[in-house]
Motif scaffolding. Structure first.
Motif: not given
Length: 180
Positions: A19-23
């Motif tokens: 999720s952090y990478i997507k954000i």
């Protein structure tokens, strides 16, 4: 039981990392689009400034131009509709096919028209007349051009190119003589 909780924690950590990478990727895309928008806004602003500059140059030029040209059209040269009205209809740029020899000086000659004409306020009238004699009308002067017919406020580049290529230049007085 330890391994079960360790696996659960690992899965939660992996999901939060994903999720952090997507954000992070979305933030990068947003930053790129934001920069693109700023660039486009800057380009738009520069274009608007250029238009204002050209308008002010056109107003100063049109006020210093001869009054005769202004009277002929009723508006300034920077008006787009006036420039469009001065354009010659495209059908006259195709020579008449299978026309018999008529002995006219414009027959099978490449002719360019530029400027405004007292006898022909609508340049299409002049173009149609010359075209009817068998001329091949064109928009630019080059080494294949035979005649340049110039009126008042003619294009300086066309005149210069006509001199450069040795094209016969015909003004409105000479044109009247030829057409008689």
């Amino acid at each position: 039981m330890f391994w079960f909780w360790a696996l659960i924690l690992f899965i939660l950590f992996a999901n939060s990392l994903r999720s952090y990478i997507k954000i992070s990727n979305l933030k990068d895309k947003l930053r790129f689009k934001d920069n693109k928008i700023r660039s486009l806004e800057s380009d738009l602003h520069n274009a608007e400034m250029r238009i204002e500059s050209l308008k002010s140059q056109g107003e100063s030029r049109s006020s210093s131009k001869s009054k005769k040209a202004g009277r002929a059209t009723g508006v300034h040269y920077d008006d787009y509709s006036v420039l469009q009205a001065r354009k010659i209809d495209g059908k006259y740029y195709q020579p008449i096919k299978d026309m018999e020899e008529n002995g006219h000086p414009f027959y099978k000659k490449k002719v360019v028209i530029t400027g405004e004409f007292e006898d022909y306020p609508d340049r299409n009238d002049l173009a149609e007349l010359i075209w009817s004699f068998g001329a091949d009308l064109d928009t630019t002067v080059n080494h294949r051009t035979d005649f340049l017919i110039i009126g008042e406020d003619h294009g300086p580049r066309k005149y210069k190119n006509a001199q450069k290529f040795g094209v016969k230049i015909i003004d409105e007085v000479d044109l009247r003589k030829i057409l008689e």
